[in-house]
Design an enzyme around this catalytic site. Structure first.
Site, mmCIF file in Angstrom:
data_model
loop_
_atom_site.group_PDB
_atom_site.id
_atom_site.type_symbol
_atom_site.label_atom_id
_atom_site.label_comp_id
_atom_site.label_asym_id
_atom_site.label_seq_id
_atom_site.Cartn_x
_atom_site.Cartn_y
_atom_site.Cartn_z
ATOM 1 N N GLY A 102 -13.000 -3.689 1.187
ATOM 2 C CA GLY A 102 -14.328 -3.108 1.388
ATOM 3 C C GLY A 102 -14.681 -2.104 0.310
ATOM 4 N N LYS A 139 -18.547 -14.802 5.548
ATOM 5 C CA LYS A 139 -19.964 -14.650 5.884
ATOM 6 C C LYS A 139 -20.839 -14.155 4.740
ATOM 7 C CE LYS A 139 -20.455 -12.994 10.400
ATOM 8 N NZ LYS A 139 -20.205 -11.829 11.277
ATOM 9 N N GLY A 182 -9.394 -7.948 0.689
ATOM 10 C CA GLY A 182 -8.141 -7.965 1.442
ATOM 11 C C GLY A 182 -7.493 -9.337 1.442
ATOM 12 N N ARG A 239 0.823 -1.215 0.000
ATOM 13 C CA ARG A 239 0.000 0.000 0.000
ATOM 14 C C ARG A 239 0.858 1.267 0.000
ATOM 15 N NH1 ARG A 239 -5.114 -1.833 3.807
ATOM 16 N NH2 ARG A 239 -6.400 -2.481 2.046
#
Ligand code: ADP
Ligand code: MG
Length: 417
Positions: free
Chosen positions: A398, A213, A375, A35
């Site tokens: 996200g 999930k 991620g 990053r």
């Protein structure tokens, strides 16, 4: 929307650059500086043109609800951004890079005032301020007052309307000051927009959705079903779908409150939502709650044909028949979007499924547009050596999902328009 290259007369101008230096680190030792590397083109461009940079980023989480102030201090210590500033200094030897341990008040103001043309000041983790995540207007006002220009290059944070991502540019824009997108943002937005605005020549469009999930990814399942020709399901969320179909899933994780939703997805998809037909299963699987990492001791790994998981076992990867089926679907694709590993890739015994997806996507090189956003999926792609085979591997998990969910919109991008 302005980009960094549209900014004129940068010499001597103070520029607030919001970057994403939220790197994986422990005790200041950075495990992956991807990053930081990704922000270099923008930082170099601005510094080489004589701007004075005030660089801000968040790092990790500070849980402000914690009542014990000593614990808050511990969390701050664990998320000190100084390590990222040090790494940046190594990566940009031609510029003076310094770190300000404060991110508000007189010390920060003095450090900003002391900047010379081309200097870079990295301020402490934005989340050291309680007001950051609430987009506190006073905090945003103070940060905005330090600079003349705002540049957004933190794609991984662009889905959050925080003081440093939305507050500061809103204020500067209202004052008639320039706000612009950095190079990384441009690249991310361009590539992910293609996954959202699907052209006929991009079909068949195949999405692979894995991870933990269903409830985390509800909105994206809906959006993907609308845009894609096929959605291939993997990961732990498989078992909520299988349970919804009345199948035996053994000890596999099931989100009981998502069963109706899972059934709704299957119906809506009319055969375009594919579920695994076999699985790698294990009977010992431990979740380390405190450290949020999974510690798995394999006792036995068997492959259960037909996707029926025996009692006492749980599915931890897609099986060989599913790998083959998914690879064939991927082989016919013109565009692929992948989010979420299809197995517990952190454990060697359960990597084969995720590797098979990587391998199938490698086979599309030069023939299709392929994107990985997420991620953990991005780190799996990197770890297994497939990064160069993708058209684009996003730096934002996200953010890339929300971009798909919200039809190309992110608060940290929209504010710059
Ligand atoms: P991403 O970060 O790419 O969006 P997620 O955070 O949703 O992905 O999910 C990643 C996690 O899902 C990984 O830690 C992986 O171990 C876990 N996972 C994948 N498949 C399974 C499975 N069958 N059972 C339990 N965990 C799984
Ligand atoms: Mg994740």
């Amino acid at each position: 929307m302005l980009t960094v290259e549209d900014l004129k007369d940068l010499k001597g101008k103070k520029v607030y650059v919001r970057v994403d230096f939220n790197v994986p680190q422990k005790n200041g030792v950075i495990r992956d500086d991807n990053r930081i590397q990704a922000a270099l083109p923008t930082l170099k461009y601005l510094a080489d043109h004589g701007a004075r940079l005030v660089v801000m980023s968040h790092l990790g989480k500070i849980k402000w609800k914690e009542p014990d102030p000593a614990k808050i201090e511990e969390m701050k210590k664990a998320n000190n951004l100084e390590c990222a500033a040090k790494r940046l200094a190594e990566l940009m030897p031609e510029h003076k890079v310094s770190f300000c341990p404060e991110n508000r008040g007189a010390a920060l103001k003095a450090a900003v005032d002391a900047l010379q043309d081309g200097d870079i000041l990295v301020a402490q983790n934005t989340r050291y301020q309680k007001g950051e995540e609430k987009n506190d207007p006073e905090l945003a006002k103070e940060w905005a007052s330090l600079v003349d220009i705002f540049v957004m290059d933190a794609f991984g944070s662009a889905h959050r309307a925080h003081a440093s991502t939305v507050g500061v540019p809103s204020i500067l824009k209202a004052e008639g000051k320039p706000v612009a997108l950095g190079y990384l943002m441009l690249k991310e937005v361009k590539n992910l927009t293609r996954c959202v605005e699907v052209k006929d020549s991009d079909r068949p469009y195949v999405a692979i959705l894995g991870g933990f999930k269903v409830s985390d990814k509800i909105k994206v399942i809906d959006s993907l079903l609308k845009k894609c020709d096929y959605v291939l399901i993997g990961g732990a969320m498989t078992y909520t779908f299988k349970k919804a179909l009345g199948m035996d899933v053994g000890n596999s994780p099931v989100e009981a409150d998502q069963l109706d939703y899972a059934r709704h997805c299957i119906e809506e998809a009319h055969g375009r939502l594919l579920l695994p037909i076999d699985a790698v299963v294990t009977n010992v699987f431990e979740l380390d709650d405190e450290h949020k990492t999974r510690e798995i001791k394999t006792v036995s790994t068997i492959v259960e044909e037909g996707g029926k998981i025996p009692a006492g076992f749980e599915g931890v990867d897609i099986g060989p028949a599913t790998r083959k089926m998914y690879a064939e679907k991927i082989a016919g694709a013109k565009m692929v979007f992948w989010n979420g590993p299809v197995g517990v890739f952190e454990q060697e015994d359960f990597q084969a499924g995720t590797k098979a997806i990587c391998e199938a996507i490698r086979g599309l090189k030069g023939k299709a547009f392929t994107v990985c956003g997420g991620g953990d999926s991005a780190s799996a792609v990197k770890q297994f050596g497939y990064k160069a085979d993708f058209s684009h591997v996003s730096t934002g998990g996200g953010a890339s999902l929300e971009m798909i969910e919200n039809d190309g919109h992110l608060p940290g991008v929209d504010v710059l328009a």
